[in-house]
Design a protein around this motif. Structure first.
Motif: not given
Length: 98
Positions: A59-73, A91-98
């Motif tokens: 999952i590609q996010c534009s900001q770190g705040v959004i990726s941390s919110e997605l990790r919680l949910e 199995k795994k979900i990876f978060y990339k920040i642009r």
């Protein structure tokens, strides 16, 4: 020269495991993006599912705040995707920040 009906060729091609795998990958990405639009009201330039391969969703996010919110949910996202496509395991979900 032997002729084979085109119906036989397409049926065997559609039932192959490689085609099913590609179709499932695209469906998981599509369902993840729909989840972001329906539940979060986030457009695709803010957050978007990019790829799904061998059980790993990126999952590609534009900001770190959004990726941390997605990790919680993440459990809600997993439940949503498993309800839509129960045979596919994430199995795994990876978060990339642009």
């Amino acid at each position: 020269m032997a002729f084979v009906p085109i119906k036989n060729i397409f049926n065997s091609w559609l039932s192959s495991d490689k085609f099913k795998k590609v179709f499932q990958e695209r469906q998981i990405i599509s369902w993840a993006n729909k989840y972001f639009q329906e539940n979060k009201n986030w457009p695709s330039h803010i957050v978007r599912a990019n790829s799904f391969n061998q059980g790993c969703l990126v999952i590609q996010c534009s900001q770190g705040v959004i990726s941390s919110e997605l990790r919680l949910e993440e459990p809600q996202l997993r439940k949503y995707l498993e309800s839509k496509m129960p045979k596919v395991q994430i199995k795994k979900i990876f978060y990339k920040i642009r």
